[in-house]
Design a protein around this motif. Sequence first.
Motif: not given
Length: 496
Positions: A372, A385-386, A388, A391, A398, A400, A402-403, A458
């Motif tokens: 993670d 963040m997420d 690995r 990503v 990068n 993430y 989840r964001e 993003k």
Amino acid sequence: MQIGDLIRRAGRQFDAAPCLIHGDRTVSFAEFDRLTDRVGHGLLARGLQPGDRVSVLLPNSIDGVVVYYALAKAGLVRVPLNSRETASEHTYKIEDSGSRGLVHAGGPPTQVEVMVDLDEITELMASAPAGGDKPCDVRRDVDAPLRLAYTGGTTGKPKAVVLTTTTEMAEVANFLVDLIPDTTPGSVMLHAAPITHGSGAFFLPHLVKGAPNVVLDKFTPEAFLAAAVDHGATTTFMVPTMISMLLEHPETATTDLRLQRLCWGGAPMATSVITRAVDVLGPVLAQLYGQAEAPLAITCLQPWEHLDHLGSAGKPYTFVEVDVRDTDGNSLPPGEVGEVMTRGPHTMKEYWQRPEATAETIEPDGWLHTGDLGAFDENGYLSLMDRRHDVIISGGYNVYPREVEDVLLGHPAVLAAAVVGIPDAKWGEQVSAAVVLRSPVGAEELTEHCDARLAGFKRPRRIEFWDALPTSPVGKSLRREVRDQMSDDEKETTHV
């Protein structure tokens, strides 16, 4: 100390008080001690030997809990199977673990040597063996395998994590010191989720404190609310999808609940859902972060911290070490993202019969790679963040998932979202989203919603509207499957 010692002591201390409740059936602490002895002796009498793996495929029930702890008393290694999984998944775990036994209520076809069905378990519990009730007390090294817990298999075939008595005792200690410190004989644990996974971890902490455990067949908001009121439930465990379902139910807001801790974990939860849950249920949410390799006991976020630290996974448990490191193994200062590492008695011993994977995951000094990505803040709170491997690298930046998912879930029309990277000739990977709606909305509106809250690199460049997202048996979104299905030309796709 063995797990059986905890059960025997609770049987003496709390005697006729209710220990396990399922429907109209109640088992006292003393009776639970006797039943686990009887079943333990019975399994050994069938030819099983201490150290043998025994797969268990039983529904949420008193019988299932009895079998779990009978195995511990008999020195047999539990391999829990989730009833929501397929027969082929069950067979894989039975064969991979080398199980000699299977306790089941309608198990898959298998070549296991010792098959024990639920009727036989019932018979074992109903009568004392010849010579009367005697303790089943097989003593094994506390670092010998106690149970095998399979990983979620989100990146391939599940691996079996070897957990020991030491691991189990550390989990109990961490829970009682940090997560549920106010547990007393007046507490009531309501198991709404499968006891094969996170919810089952709450049984022993409540047993040692003399508190009853109430078991539901399965979770529905109606069944949960009814049982919570009937039994005065003070503690429960849920995954985020269950909490969302509970909040959607019209009677939740008006039901008089005694909950002091609604522990949650297993997957990220949108901050919008967290704030709504606190508004509807009160300050009772307690987040726990862990994984199969370090079960439920890496960090926790207390009820009074949830709104002040939205998006955080909390602070390390008292007896747990946590660090954030770069790819060279250097500890990172607050604010910098790296891999979350953890060390302590709460971690796994190894992956079952996978020495190379074990060596890649556990450093020689005991630090465990979680896979993670996260960062500490100045006050010691960990934000994840997420994963690995999830990503997304788009245009050299990068991203993430989840964001991005959290932003999408902040729109009132969005019920669920999964964000993945799809190969792209120009950007390397294209940020793409699969979205499940609770009410109609267009891709353009979601794009504007994201534009106002995310950097341009993003923002999802592709949005698909799905009826449902693929999930694991414990409710985790399977991004790998979303990524694979994104290339399906039959789905209606909107590029934005």
